[in-house]
Design an enzyme around this catalytic site. Structure first.
Site, PDB file in Angstrom:
ATOM      1  N   GLU A 156       0.820  -1.209   0.000  1.00  0.00           N
ATOM      2  CA  GLU A 156       0.000   0.000   0.000  1.00  0.00           C
ATOM      3  C   GLU A 156       0.851   1.255   0.000  1.00  0.00           C
ATOM      4  O   GLU A 156       1.874   1.329   0.677  1.00  0.00           O
ATOM      5  CB  GLU A 156      -0.929   0.005   1.221  1.00  0.00           C
ATOM      6  CG  GLU A 156      -1.907  -1.151   1.210  1.00  0.00           C
ATOM      7  CD  GLU A 156      -3.096  -0.934   2.125  1.00  0.00           C
ATOM      8  OE1 GLU A 156      -3.538   0.216   2.277  1.00  0.00           O
ATOM      9  OE2 GLU A 156      -3.589  -1.926   2.683  1.00  0.00           O
TER      10      GLU A 156
ATOM     11  N   CYS B 113      -6.483   4.883  -2.429  1.00  0.00           N
ATOM     12  CA  CYS B 113      -6.805   3.462  -2.447  1.00  0.00           C
ATOM     13  C   CYS B 113      -8.194   3.119  -2.974  1.00  0.00           C
ATOM     14  O   CYS B 113      -8.336   2.273  -3.871  1.00  0.00           O
ATOM     15  CB  CYS B 113      -6.624   2.879  -1.048  1.00  0.00           C
ATOM     16  SG  CYS B 113      -7.445   3.818   0.259  1.00  0.00           S
TER      17      CYS B 113
ATOM     18  N   ASP C  33      -0.775  -0.407  -4.537  1.00  0.00           N
ATOM     19  CA  ASP C  33      -2.175  -0.089  -4.863  1.00  0.00           C
ATOM     20  C   ASP C  33      -2.400   1.342  -5.316  1.00  0.00           C
ATOM     21  O   ASP C  33      -3.446   1.677  -5.856  1.00  0.00           O
ATOM     22  CB  ASP C  33      -3.088  -0.433  -3.681  1.00  0.00           C
ATOM     23  CG  ASP C  33      -2.899   0.495  -2.481  1.00  0.00           C
ATOM     24  OD1 ASP C  33      -1.832   1.133  -2.366  1.00  0.00           O
ATOM     25  OD2 ASP C  33      -3.815   0.572  -1.645  1.00  0.00           O
TER      26      ASP C  33
END
Length: 626
Positions: free
Chosen positions: A47, A86, A248
């Site tokens: 992430e 995200c 991501d």
């Protein structure tokens, strides 16, 4: 290059693999003898990562596992999420549909409704016999139930639970590098004095600390990747499994996550294809590919790997598998509401240049976002702005934006020299990207011009004949955002148009020209008294707040923000109050919203402190935990 003496495939697959041409720019790759069934697919997802990775040439990075994966596989050099955050990004990854095609999926933390004919990729793969697991992040920005689309979506989901001989598609996600991990300091091999501070940030201890912590978190994330690669080997599955490592969205350091620069959109992608499935790859191991890839291409690629026909509604192009498309030349990105703050930006890059179009140039990029401002570097940056100690480049983040930005990423990787007005030898590239962005927005039926909460939002609703005349609206929005005073009369005339979206952008155009349009106060108050669309009323009221009739505009914004109506509309009114010249008469109403646990509470906290003169960027704007 990368410092690893890697060979590079410059945006081409011609001559590297064989196969007869297929329609729509795809190439069929013949299956060699001995390869049967379907490949396993493993996604290892981190992430909030830019390519702070050794294989991408970063000399400070300590990423031996990803570097080794790149030596054994294919490194994609110019890979971009479709949104710099995200939830919209994961909507795209799940569905293969642009989030801005299916409003409100283009906003951060929203719930889009999917038409029945749009299927998620695990649904497609399960129909083809795959065992599909997700461990365990969802955050899909739409109304889907994870338990219905996955065989298992949980903290214990794993490919080892599949039936004997069943191919798998498994996702493992790590939050080691999520922005929340930067809310403290992480020690490691990289020290604050080692990092390079980009030109748009102040060279301060807080900024250096967050950069060093980020590098050290990336090293820990690389350990996570290594653990899963070793587990695959120990299970005897490495020779049967195509492995993806990607992030991501872009990074989470200041001016990255949530923002449409390279540091917000550019991601890492490394794919290892074992010998058994080499015919499904465009190039040999150890090569790099420069041609742009975006997340919109991931679902078509999965379907191509699994031998599943690509539905016509999916706009992406497969870059692996049985139907490899010709290389792309452009990747598109977007931003709308991020957390509690509204903006509207569209962008396109070819890997060399980046073009950015700001449809709300009157809103600074640096609107305080409670969650992001938990980073010490954001708080320090904002505090220095308020103290007046930033230089001209560092101040821009907190000031009004130009309508257009255009950067040469080769000579200006920090994206601080805006060539939009004087592109020089890059004039042809600028003109081409302007046109390409317009064509793209029309092709995907971009919902971004529809205010959040409108009945027009949605993949289906926005495509009803006559409901959303996008080409006309794009022209009016471009006029509005362009800021030319000569257009004020045309915009004022459009305030009486039958279409509420046209009226919304006409009102936005008037607002952008404030205070120079302050003489329209009486006309704005009259128009406000006749307007029945709350989204348009909000913009008219904010414009009115910049005139001699400011009290009427502020009172209307307070009425909408404080009433029982939808949260998006109340949040839009609260944002408008934040930029009104004098919102102080609304303080009592604002105080009633401070304890709201959602975005309303965060926006109200900032506004209340600003009115009282007590705002300090170093003090959290998040509601207290209960």
């Amino acid at each position: 290059m990368t410092g690893m003496n890697r060979r590079r495939a410059i945006g081409t697959i011609g001559g590297l693999v064989g196969g007869a041409a297929l329609p729509a720019g795809c190439r069929s790759i013949g299956e060699p003898s001995g390869a049967t069934g379907k490949p396993n697919i493993l996604w290892l997802v981190s992430e909030d990562n830019n390519p702070f990775i050794g294989a991408y040439g970063d000399r400070l990075a300590r990423t031996p596992n990803i570097d080794a994966l790149a030596r054994e596989g294919i490194l994609y050099r110019n890979v971009y999420s479709n949104a710099p955050v995200c939830a919209p990004s994961r909507f795209c990854l799940l569905t293969g549909i642009h989030p801005e095609s299916a409003g409100p999926a283009h906003h951060m933390r929203a719930e889009a409704t999917l038409p029945d004919f749009i299927r998620t990729y695990p649904d497609h793969l399960r129909s083809a016999g795959y065992y599909c697991t997700n461990n365990e992040k969802t955050d899909y920005n739409c109304r889907v139930e994870a338990g219905e689309i996955w065989d298992d979506s949980s903290a214990t989901a794993h490919y080892r639970n599949r039936a004997a001989g069943q191919p798998f598609m498994a996702v493992f996600n790590t939050e080691i590098t999520h922005e929340s991990r930067l809310f403290g300091s992480t020690d490691g091999a990289v020290r604050p004095e080692d990092v390079r501070v980009p030109a748009y940030l102040p060279d301060s201890p807080e900024v250096r600390r967050d950069y060093a912590s980020y590098y050290n978190l990336v090293e820990r994330m690389d350990d996570f990747i290594g653990e899963h690669l070793r587990a695959l080997e120990e299970a005897g599955l490495a020779d049967d499994t195509i492995v993806f490592y990607y992030s991501d969205n872009g990074g989470c350091l200041p001016r990255s996550k949530r923002y449409c620069y390279d540091e917000g959109l550019r991601c890492a992608l490394v794919v290892r294809v074992p010998d058994k499935w080499r015919h499904l790859a465009p190039v040999s191991p150890g090569l790099e590919i420069d041609a742009p890839v975006s997340f919109i291409d991931f679902v078509p690629t999965l379907l191509s790997l699994a031998g599943i026909a690509q539905p016509a509604e999916l706009p992406g192009k497969p870059f692996l598998g049985q139907r490899i498309a010709d290389p792309k030349t452009l990747a598109f990105g977007m931003r709308n509401r991020m957390d509690e703050r509204y903006d509207f930006i569209r962008t396109v890059t070819d890997g060399r240049y980046r073009y950015i179009r700001n449809y709300m140039p009157h809103r600074p990029l640096g609107q305080p976002v409670a969650f992001a401002w938990m980073l010490g570097s954001y708080a320090d940056w904002h505090a220095r702005f308020l103290a007046g100690t930033l230089d001209e480049v560092q101040r821009r983040f907190f000031e009004a934006k130009p309508h257009e930005e255009f950067y040469d990423l080769e000579s200006d990787p920090d994206e601080v020299v805006n060539l939009a007005e004087r592109p020089g030898r890059a004039a042809d590239a600028l003109a081409s990207m302007r046109a390409a962005l317009d064509q793209h927005m029309l092709a995907i039926n971009d919902n971004g011009f529809i205010p959040e909460g409108s009945w027009l939002e949605g993949y289906g609703a926005s495509r009803v004949a006559g409901a959303y005349p996008l080409e006309r609206i794009m022209g009016i929005a471009a006029m509005a955002a362009g800021g030319r005073q000569d257009d004020l009369g045309d915009l004022a005339a459009l305030l009486g148009d039958e279409d509420p979206t046209v009226r919304y952008w006409a009102a936005t155009g008037v607002l952008i020209r404030m205070p120079d349009a302050g003489g329209l106060g009486g006309a704005l108050r009259l128009r406000l008294s006749k307007e029945n669309d709350l989204h348009v009323r909000i913009v008219l009221a904010e414009a009115l707040s910049h005139t001699a009739l400011a009290a009427d505009g502020v009172a209307e914004l307070a009425r909408i923000a404080g009433r029982e109506t939808s949260e998006p509309i109340r949040l839009q009114a609260l944002n408008a109050l934040t930029f009104a010249p004098d919102p102080s008469p609304t303080l009592e109403m604002i105080d009633t919203l401070v304890n709201d646990t959602g975005y309303l509470g965060r926006a109200a906290t900032y506004l209340a402190r600003t009115i009282r003169g007590t705002f300090d960027p170093h003090i959290s704007m998040l509601p207290p935990r209960r």
